[in-house]
Write a protein that holds these residues in place. Sequence first.
Motif, PDB file in Angstrom:
ATOM      1  N   LEU A  66      -6.820   5.842   6.672  1.00  0.00           N
ATOM      2  CA  LEU A  66      -5.980   4.963   7.469  1.00  0.00           C
ATOM      3  C   LEU A  66      -4.513   5.138   7.087  1.00  0.00           C
ATOM      4  N   ASP A  67      -3.669   5.136   8.091  1.00  0.00           N
ATOM      5  CA  ASP A  67      -2.228   5.182   7.870  1.00  0.00           C
ATOM      6  C   ASP A  67      -1.823   4.010   6.972  1.00  0.00           C
ATOM      7  N   ARG A  68      -1.201   4.332   5.841  1.00  0.00           N
ATOM      8  CA  ARG A  68      -0.905   3.297   4.834  1.00  0.00           C
ATOM      9  C   ARG A  68       0.087   2.247   5.310  1.00  0.00           C
ATOM     10  N   ARG A  69       0.754   2.478   6.426  1.00  0.00           N
ATOM     11  CA  ARG A  69       1.654   1.444   6.941  1.00  0.00           C
ATOM     12  C   ARG A  69       0.892   0.163   7.284  1.00  0.00           C
ATOM     13  N   ALA A  70      -0.407   0.302   7.572  1.00  0.00           N
ATOM     14  CA  ALA A  70      -1.200  -0.885   7.897  1.00  0.00           C
ATOM     15  C   ALA A  70      -1.295  -1.850   6.719  1.00  0.00           C
ATOM     16  N   PHE A  71      -1.082  -1.344   5.505  1.00  0.00           N
ATOM     17  CA  PHE A  71      -1.190  -2.172   4.312  1.00  0.00           C
ATOM     18  C   PHE A  71       0.138  -2.849   3.945  1.00  0.00           C
ATOM     19  N   THR A  72       1.207  -2.508   4.631  1.00  0.00           N
ATOM     20  CA  THR A  72       2.505  -3.094   4.330  1.00  0.00           C
ATOM     21  C   THR A  72       2.677  -4.398   5.105  1.00  0.00           C
ATOM     22  N   GLU A  74       4.971  -5.176   7.111  1.00  0.00           N
ATOM     23  CA  GLU A  74       5.420  -4.885   8.468  1.00  0.00           C
ATOM     24  C   GLU A  74       4.300  -4.315   9.329  1.00  0.00           C
ATOM     25  N   GLY A  75       3.344  -3.616   8.687  1.00  0.00           N
ATOM     26  CA  GLY A  75       2.255  -2.997   9.419  1.00  0.00           C
ATOM     27  C   GLY A  75       2.717  -1.810  10.245  1.00  0.00           C
ATOM     28  N   ILE A  76       1.845  -1.330  11.103  1.00  0.00           N
ATOM     29  CA  ILE A  76       2.179  -0.262  12.051  1.00  0.00           C
ATOM     30  C   ILE A  76       2.825  -0.931  13.245  1.00  0.00           C
ATOM     31  N   GLU A  77       4.051  -0.612  13.500  1.00  0.00           N
ATOM     32  CA  GLU A  77       4.858  -1.337  14.485  1.00  0.00           C
ATOM     33  C   GLU A  77       4.133  -1.490  15.815  1.00  0.00           C
ATOM     34  N   GLY A  78       3.999  -2.726  16.240  1.00  0.00           N
ATOM     35  CA  GLY A  78       3.396  -3.025  17.529  1.00  0.00           C
ATOM     36  C   GLY A  78       1.897  -2.836  17.582  1.00  0.00           C
TER      37      GLY A  78
END
Length: 259
Positions: A66-72, A74-78
Amino acid sequence: MSLLDTDGVHATVHEAVATVTLTRAAKRNAQTPAMWRALAEVGRRLPGEVRVVVLRADGASFSAGLDRRAFTPEGIEGDLSFADLARASDAEVDAAIATFQEAFTWWRRSDLLSVAAVQGHAIGAGFQLALACDLRICADDARFAMRETSLGLVPDLGGTQPLVSLVGYARALEICATGRAVHAAEAERVGLANLVVPAAELPAATADLTAALLATDRDALIETKALLRSAVDHSYDEQRAHERAAQARRLRALAGLGE
């Protein structure tokens, strides 16, 4: 024929073979909900004449998960933030995950045979995507790992059932609980991989397997796949009855008698 090219997924069809390629090589094919929607759409768009679906990936890794932005925060934008998902109702969480799972469920349709060609990392969601396919050919540098528990999560993209079916409960638990890497040689030994080849030979080996699958009678293969998939749920006598019924259908079809 191009079937789809969007959000890190490129799908083509040539005669009876569909090829689905993960194209986020620069991100090690890290997965996003947009990619999952694209993969689900491929399943909906497949022409009826397709018999074999090959899943492959550009770059050095099949998919690093999974793209690690999902754990931040902010998440995956939109698209996806685990923080937002955690605050949703039970019904909303269930519906969201069910939508994600659609990308992983159609690969084992009874009218298809799916083959994952795996090189490099296949981690988490990448591991589960490879498990979604009927068969797996691996390069000798392939490494599988289920890292969800180390993140406080569980594998939720349809990977638990095929993993247990392939390697057994105890080994599946150990793989998931430790998050360790299962290298290609072990994957072949324990049944995760049908075949391991040098990385340079992965495309040719995949093409050879595809040709072998296409050489069989389609309807006989559909019946055989259904028998094998159901065997674990039936008693010996029940399974023999299903075999008899399937063979009767095949005999009548070959004789041109229909049902």
